[in-house]
Design an enzyme around this catalytic site. Structure first.
Site, PDB file in Angstrom:
ATOM      1  N   LYS A 198       4.928   0.339   9.517  1.00  0.00           N
ATOM      2  CA  LYS A 198       4.905   1.662   8.914  1.00  0.00           C
ATOM      3  C   LYS A 198       4.386   2.695   9.902  1.00  0.00           C
ATOM      4  O   LYS A 198       4.865   3.819   9.931  1.00  0.00           O
ATOM      5  CB  LYS A 198       4.020   1.645   7.667  1.00  0.00           C
ATOM      6  CG  LYS A 198       4.758   1.123   6.448  1.00  0.00           C
ATOM      7  CD  LYS A 198       3.902   1.300   5.219  1.00  0.00           C
ATOM      8  CE  LYS A 198       3.482  -0.054   4.696  1.00  0.00           C
ATOM      9  NZ  LYS A 198       2.559  -0.042   3.602  1.00  0.00           N
ATOM     10  N   ARG A 254       6.066 -13.330   8.883  1.00  0.00           N
ATOM     11  CA  ARG A 254       6.691 -12.054   8.566  1.00  0.00           C
ATOM     12  C   ARG A 254       8.090 -11.995   9.178  1.00  0.00           C
ATOM     13  O   ARG A 254       8.407 -12.769  10.086  1.00  0.00           O
ATOM     14  CB  ARG A 254       5.827 -10.898   9.065  1.00  0.00           C
ATOM     15  CG  ARG A 254       5.644 -10.912  10.580  1.00  0.00           C
ATOM     16  CD  ARG A 254       4.601  -9.891  11.051  1.00  0.00           C
ATOM     17  NE  ARG A 254       5.060  -8.531  10.887  1.00  0.00           N
ATOM     18  CZ  ARG A 254       4.495  -7.656  10.060  1.00  0.00           C
ATOM     19  NH1 ARG A 254       3.458  -7.985   9.330  1.00  0.00           N
ATOM     20  NH2 ARG A 254       4.968  -6.441   9.975  1.00  0.00           N
ATOM     21  N   GLU A 294       0.873  -1.166   0.000  1.00  0.00           N
ATOM     22  CA  GLU A 294       0.000   0.000   0.000  1.00  0.00           C
ATOM     23  C   GLU A 294       0.917   1.226   0.000  1.00  0.00           C
ATOM     24  O   GLU A 294       1.841   1.295   0.815  1.00  0.00           O
ATOM     25  CB  GLU A 294      -0.880  -0.006   1.257  1.00  0.00           C
ATOM     26  CG  GLU A 294      -1.870   1.132   1.222  1.00  0.00           C
ATOM     27  CD  GLU A 294      -2.801   1.182   2.436  1.00  0.00           C
ATOM     28  OE1 GLU A 294      -2.739   0.274   3.297  1.00  0.00           O
ATOM     29  OE2 GLU A 294      -3.566   2.150   2.508  1.00  0.00           O
TER      30      GLU A 294
HETATM   31  P1  ATP Z   1       3.119  -2.668   8.012  1.00  0.00           P
HETATM   32  O1  ATP Z   1       2.444  -3.754   8.773  1.00  0.00           O
HETATM   33  O2  ATP Z   1       4.528  -2.406   8.368  1.00  0.00           O
HETATM   34  O3  ATP Z   1       2.330  -1.405   7.950  1.00  0.00           O
HETATM   35  P2  ATP Z   1       2.007  -3.642   5.684  1.00  0.00           P
HETATM   36  O4  ATP Z   1       1.819  -5.099   5.767  1.00  0.00           O
HETATM   37  O5  ATP Z   1       0.865  -2.785   5.956  1.00  0.00           O
HETATM   38  O6  ATP Z   1       3.238  -3.220   6.561  1.00  0.00           O
HETATM   39  P3  ATP Z   1       1.949  -3.492   2.912  1.00  0.00           P
HETATM   40  O7  ATP Z   1       2.298  -2.314   2.111  1.00  0.00           O
HETATM   41  O8  ATP Z   1       0.531  -3.868   2.992  1.00  0.00           O
HETATM   42  O9  ATP Z   1       2.570  -3.218   4.307  1.00  0.00           O
HETATM   43  O10 ATP Z   1       2.830  -4.744   2.558  1.00  0.00           O
HETATM   44  C1  ATP Z   1       3.195  -5.168   1.277  1.00  0.00           C
HETATM   45  C2  ATP Z   1       3.616  -6.600   1.360  1.00  0.00           C
HETATM   46  O11 ATP Z   1       4.744  -6.744   2.216  1.00  0.00           O
HETATM   47  C3  ATP Z   1       2.516  -7.453   1.926  1.00  0.00           C
HETATM   48  O12 ATP Z   1       2.366  -8.603   1.114  1.00  0.00           O
HETATM   49  C4  ATP Z   1       2.991  -7.793   3.290  1.00  0.00           C
HETATM   50  O13 ATP Z   1       2.528  -9.051   3.697  1.00  0.00           O
HETATM   51  C5  ATP Z   1       4.505  -7.762   3.152  1.00  0.00           C
HETATM   52  N1  ATP Z   1       5.144  -7.454   4.417  1.00  0.00           N
HETATM   53  C6  ATP Z   1       4.921  -6.380   5.203  1.00  0.00           C
HETATM   54  N2  ATP Z   1       5.643  -6.458   6.331  1.00  0.00           N
HETATM   55  C7  ATP Z   1       6.376  -7.602   6.249  1.00  0.00           C
HETATM   56  C8  ATP Z   1       7.326  -8.256   7.103  1.00  0.00           C
HETATM   57  N3  ATP Z   1       7.677  -7.739   8.283  1.00  0.00           N
HETATM   58  N4  ATP Z   1       7.859  -9.422   6.686  1.00  0.00           N
HETATM   59  C9  ATP Z   1       7.517  -9.950   5.494  1.00  0.00           C
HETATM   60  N5  ATP Z   1       6.634  -9.393   4.654  1.00  0.00           N
HETATM   61  C10 ATP Z   1       6.057  -8.234   5.020  1.00  0.00           C
END
Ligand code: ATP
Ligand code: MG
Length: 590
Positions: free
Chosen positions: A307, A297, A62
């Site tokens: 984030k 993750r 996102e």
């Molecule tokens: P955050 O939880 O930090 O806000 P998010 O999951 O909201 O991160 P997205 O932009 O939705 O961030 O994530 C894009 C992709 O990265 C998704 O497929 C998500 O599962 C993956 N992702 C995010 N954080 C991690 C992590 N710590 N380890 C592995 N993959 C991740």
């Protein structure tokens, strides 16, 4: 397929996702798919040529922040699987939530993915997609659900909906609006779309099962009213799809074969499957439908990877922006001097599993060291300078010494280091009264100036406070490294130096971990209180002259000190500023 941008960094440890893909390929699960050349509904793919991609994965951030180290794991996984199995990985912005998204984030995300060594071009086509381009289809799909009796407009308040959702042990209660007619639902939903209703006054919900043991199936909301301007769609829409509704549709339109996400989405999988089954069976999306697989993750000690928290660090001015070299963002990593190879190595090493665990930050540092060790040229920098005067070396004279650029890679050649009467050495390389086992400089002792001459310490000067201000020595003119007979001098110590007259004095930032606790914020502390107050120390160091024309982002090993990069933002031509990426060995806790 376009040639892979990067080779796998090591032999692959297999993992459960690779096993699934290999089984799918063996069974031909996806072999019958056709691909219309771009994402689209069933009719856009029908009759097209077989999909040239054997699998399709996607990386779907996102655009509401900068990518962090956790995202690197997901990027390496999704792009790496596509590369290894003759597939394509789509770069997709999941931009369905207008309020927090911004073009700045889109740009930084694309930059970071490219920097990691991946791209989204395959067969000459760019696979860069935006969920917001699918809003029309998502809307049509919602009308389809209404028409088939599988969605309804609910006017309960948010609190009522929450209260009626039930609990893990009690079923939910049906909304009084659950049995509206198709016509009434259609009319209300269109009014929602046309801006006739206030935000929060109604939502569209899927009609599934208010008694389902999985609360996510108790009629989840799929569309809400939001009178917000979207960074790409502008003011076209005032209703926006919920993430859980949008994501499966995005995967379906793009014919994603393996939709890989983190474990917190496991409970959403039944809805993902339900929705795609409805739309595939209804002929809106092409079969076979995508499958979702969840992996653990990345959790790393000594940083925060969310984030929301990273935004707080930036907005609270605890760091100097998203690309502060201490930030666990990919933009920060790049400025810090971490390498794409290091991240890919880490991704290989930590593997992919189904259960959450913590990775120690030192594992990441080890990967960076290994990668930098391969490529970084060796240089000498004196970080804590003390003057050394070679009393028997003539005033005004100078000559060159030659030092290898890389101890294991002779093909990288040597560079010249000027030698003259006054040098800088490290303060810790002189002791007035040596402790036992100290082989460096002390009165009367001989050492070799690395790549230069053997010297003998003859004395030192002190200021009124007793601090040593200069050391004196004589050199042996026939002891120069690499000249015949120089090895007849047997000395135990070997110290670093730079010529004072030729040295390049520059700012060096010694970065350390951003947090002083392995689990910032654990035990009910505010994670901000766990920030490491010594995460950055700025010094002025004397560098050998070969470093003065370092280009931004060039990495070096400063012998004995660690790996340093010329800062990409603050270096000027002829005047680099250096950031310490990582020390030579893990010095934390020592
Ligand atoms: P955050 O939880 O930090 O806000 P998010 O999951 O909201 O991160 P997205 O932009 O939705 O961030 O994530 C894009 C992709 O990265 C998704 O497929 C998500 O599962 C993956 N992702 C995010 N954080 C991690 C992590 N710590 N380890 C592995 N993959 C991740
Ligand atoms: Mg998220």
């Amino acid at each position: 397929m376009s040639p892979p941008k990067n080779k796998p960094v090591a032999a692959h440890a297999t993992n459960f996702i690779r096993n699934i893909i290999e089984q799918d390929l063996a069974k031909g699960t996806h072999a019958l798919r056709t691909w219309g050349g771009k994402p689209g509904p069933a009719k856009a793919h029908a009759g097209a040529a077989p999909d040239p991609a054997r699998i399709r994965t996607r990386f779907p951030p996102e655009p509401n922040g900068y990518l962090h180290f956790g995202h690197a794991k997901s990027i390496c996984l999704n792009f790496g699987l596509a590369r290894d199995y003759g597939g394509v990985c789509h770069m997709r912005f999941d931009d369905t939530n207008p309020e927090k998204e911004d073009q700045e984030y889109v740009d930084s995300i694309l930059d970071a993915v490219r920097w990691l060594g991946y791209d989204w071009t395959a067969n000459g086509n760019e696979h860069l997609y935006y969920a917001s381009d699918y809003f029309d289809f998502m809307y049509e799909a919602a009308e389809y659900l209404i028409n088939t009796g599988l969605a309804y407009v609910d006017e309960q308040s948010a609190e009522e909906m929450r209260a009626n959702r039930g609990t893990l042990t009690e079923p939910g209660t049906a909304s009084p609006h659950r049995s509206r007619s198709v016509e009434e639902n259609l009319q209300l939903f269109r009014e929602m779309r046309d801006g006739k209703h206030a935000e929060g006054s109604m939502v569209l919900r899927a009609k599934i099962d208010m008694a389902s043991p999985n609360i996510n199936l108790r009629d989840p909301a799929i569309y809400r009213i939001k009178k917000a301007t979207h960074h790409r769609a502008g003011d076209k829409w005032c209703i926006y799809p919920m993430y859980t509704y949008a994501h499966p549709i995005e995967d379906g339109l793009e014919e994603i074969s393996h939709s890989i996400c983190t474990l917190e989405f496991e409970d959403q999988r039944p809805f993902y499957d339900w929705l795609l089954d409805q739309l595939v069976n209804g002929g809106l999306l092409a079969p076979p439908r995508p499958r979702q697989y969840e992996f653990a993750r990345l959790n790393l000690t000594y940083v925060v990877l969310s984030k929301r928290k990273l935004i707080q660090l930036v907005e609270g001015k605890h760091v100097d922006g998203w690309d502060d070299p201490r930030m666990p963002t990919l933009a920060g990593a790049r400025r810090r001097g971490y390498t794409p190879e290091g991240f890919r190595l880490l991704a290989e090493r930590i593997g992919v599993s189904k259960s959450d665990s913590w990775i120690d930050f030192s594992q990441l540092e080890d990967c960076m060291r290994e990668s930098l060790n391969e490529t970084a040229l060796r240089r000498v920098a004196v970080l804590d300078p003390l003057k050394l005067v070679v009393d028997n070396y003539p005033y005004g004279q100078e000559e060159e010494c030659h030092a290898p650029n890389h101890p294991q890679k002779h093909e990288l050649g040597k560079r010249a280091a000027p030698f003259s009467r006054e040098l800088w050495i490290e303060r810790e390389d002189f002791m007035e009264k040596p402790s036992t086992g100290y082989f460096r400089l002390f009165p009367g002792n001989r050492v070799r100036l690395r790549y230069g001459f053997v010297i003998e310490c003859t004395g030192h000067e002190k200021d009124g406070a007793g601090n040593v201000t200069a050391v004196h020595c004589n050199y042996f003119s026939d002891s120069k490294s690499g000249t015949p007979g120089s090895d007849t001098y047997k000395v135990k110590g070997n110290i670093h130096w730079v010529s004072a007259r030729h040295a390049c004095k520059t700012e060096v930032r010694l970065y350390d971990r951003l947090f002083k606790e392995p689990h910032p914020g654990s035990g009910n502390r505010d994670y901000i209180q766990d920030l490491n107050p010594e995460s950055r120390r700025v010094i002025h160091a004397y560098l050998e002259p070969a470093l003065s024309d370092a280009k931004p982002e060039e990495c070096f090993q400063f012998e004995r000190h660690g790996y340093f990069v010329a800062d990409r933002a603050d270096s000027k031509p002829g005047a680099p500023v250096f950031n310490r990426a990582v020390t030579l060995r893990d010095s934390w806790n020592k």
